[in-house]
Design an enzyme around this catalytic site. Structure first.
Site, PDB file in Angstrom:
ATOM      1  N   ARG A   1       0.680  -1.204  -0.490  1.00 20.84           N
ATOM      2  CA  ARG A   1       0.216   0.392  -0.102  1.00 20.84           C
ATOM      3  C   ARG A   1       0.711   1.680  -0.096  1.00 20.84           C
ATOM      4  NH1 ARG A   1      -2.379   0.714   5.685  1.00 20.84           N
ATOM      5  NH2 ARG A   1      -0.624   2.558   5.473  1.00 20.84           N
TER       6      ARG A   1
ATOM      7  N   HIS B   1      -3.432   4.353   4.204  1.00 21.44           N
ATOM      8  CA  HIS B   1      -4.175   3.585   4.527  1.00 21.44           C
ATOM      9  C   HIS B   1      -6.018   4.142   3.670  1.00 21.44           C
ATOM     10  CE1 HIS B   1      -7.393   0.293   6.411  1.00 21.44           C
ATOM     11  NE2 HIS B   1      -7.578   1.146   6.513  1.00 21.44           N
TER      12      HIS B   1
ATOM     13  N   TYR C   1       3.715   5.835  11.362  1.00 20.17           N
ATOM     14  CA  TYR C   1       3.927   4.336  11.644  1.00 20.17           C
ATOM     15  C   TYR C   1       4.951   3.370  10.890  1.00 20.17           C
ATOM     16  CZ  TYR C   1      -0.020   3.721   8.687  1.00 20.17           C
ATOM     17  OH  TYR C   1      -0.758   3.481   8.389  1.00 20.17           O
TER      18      TYR C   1
END
Ligand code: TPP
Ligand code: MG
Length: 354
Positions: free
Chosen positions: A270, A274, A283
């Site tokens: 990805r 998200h 993160y």
């Protein structure tokens, strides 16, 4: 940092060279099904959907949509696998399978309408213009049960394993690495294995479930998961559209012929957030992004097509087409009006009640 692709079936290297991996032999013949025009279509779909996806993000940032769910980076896995499906097969997506929807020929504005909150649900997969593409499902993993139930229905309708390529059907179900931690997916595997349903479960391991990396969710490579349920499995380089196509074509054939459920783990990434509500810089490291940018499915496919002699004019044409596509989506999005509130009941009850 991320899973390696040592065991994965691959035809195209990250540099776009045709160099089948050790496990690729049994899939090689499936590439014979692709014409030069098909290869162009692979590329066209990947490029157009990436531009569509960017437009979705832009529209969300401009307040035109509640949420956007990017497909950026996963185009190779999606276009290759979707191309492997036949018209009679049924597709159960999760929520970022924009490229799959495009290959199935849906009107891509439907995705915008959904994420704009402009529909009251009620997606009709039996509408002939919807290509047996079922509705997006935001409840993680739940549609693996719908896909299994649907496949059980196909069995009971005698539409599996008759040996007739025209009518035998399979069900292709997409979900993510995070979804494999859901009970629903395990239950789907149990029922699918017990009934030997014509399901192909296509896992896009994009390395993250929002902020949770795949290594936290599983101590084994995910493709091994299904084997404990008696479902054969294979790992594929999902950023290689050719490998994604060939592997999915074989396993869909097996499922249609009555060979029971199949499980494919496509390794991909990805590349963006998200959703539009997420900030991945909180993160994960930019070094990880760089690793995957070097494995971009579109760049690799372009290099491959150029090595086959594809002209600059073709790539320029596709780029222009992608711009036109995005402009059309924008134009039609801005023209959308909310549906009448009363239509919310149209898709809830089969008959009117007091
Ligand atoms: C049943 C359920 N639990 C939690 C969520 C919240 N949620 C939305 S997306 C997501 C992560 C899913 O990750 P993955 O399956 O890897 O799919 P990806 O988004 O990476 O494509 C979670 C936990 C949800 N939508 N449904
Ligand atoms: Mg994921």
């Amino acid at each position: 940092m991320t899973e390696t692709t040592e065991t994965a079936v691959q035809f195209l290297t990250a540099e776009g060279e045709f160099a089948p991996s050790a496990g690729a032999e049994e899939y090689g013949s499936y590439l014979d099904r692709l014409s030069e025009a098909d290869l162009q279509q692979f590329y066209r779909h990947m490029v157009v959907v990436r531009r569509f996806d960017l437009e979705g993000t832009n529209l969300q940032r401009q307040g035109q949509m509640a949420l956007w769910v990017p497909s950026h980076g996963q185009e190779g896995a999606q276009v290759g696998s979707a191309f492997a499906a036949r018209a009679q097969d049924h597709i159960f997506p999760s929520y970022r399978e924009h490229a799959v929807g495009m290959v199935r020929g849906i009107d891509m504005l439907a995705i915008v309408e959904l994420l704009r909150g402009n529909t009251h649900g009620g997606w009709d997969p039996t509408d002939p213009t919807n290509g047996n593409f079922h509705g997006y499902c935001l409840v993680i993993g739940s549609h693996s049960l719908h896909a299994t139930g649907y496949a059980m229905g196909l069995q009971r309708d005698g539409l599996v394993g008759t040996g007739d390529d025209e009518s035998d059907a399979a069900v292709l179900c997409y979900f993510g690495d995070g979804a494999t931690s859901q009970g629903d997916v395990s239950e789907a595997f149990v029922f699918s294995a017990s009934s030997q349903t014509p399901n192909v479960f296509f896992l896009q391991n994009n390395q993250w479930a929002i902020s949770v990396p795949v290594r936290v969710q599983s101590r084994t490579p995910l493709y091994l998961r299904s084997r404990g349920f008696g479902i054969p499995s294979v790992q594929v380089d999902g950023n290689d559209a050719l490998a994604s196509f060939a592997v999915t074509a074989k396993h869909l054939d097996d499922a249609r012929r009555g060979g029971g459920p199949q499980f494919i783990e496509a390794l991909t990434y990805r590349m963006g957030a998200h959703t539009s509500s997420d900030d991945p810089t909180k993160y994960r490291l930019s070094s990880e992004d760089e690793y995957w940018i070097a494995r971009d499915p579109i760049v690799r496919f372009e290099k491959y097509l150029r090595s086959l002699g594809q002209s600059d004019a073709f790539f320029a044409e596709v780029k222009a087409e992608a711009e036109d596509f995005a402009a059309d989506i924008r134009h039609r999005t801005l023209a959308l009006t909310p549906p009448p509130a009363s239509t919310i009941f149209d898709h809830v009850y089969s008959e009117p009640h007091p």
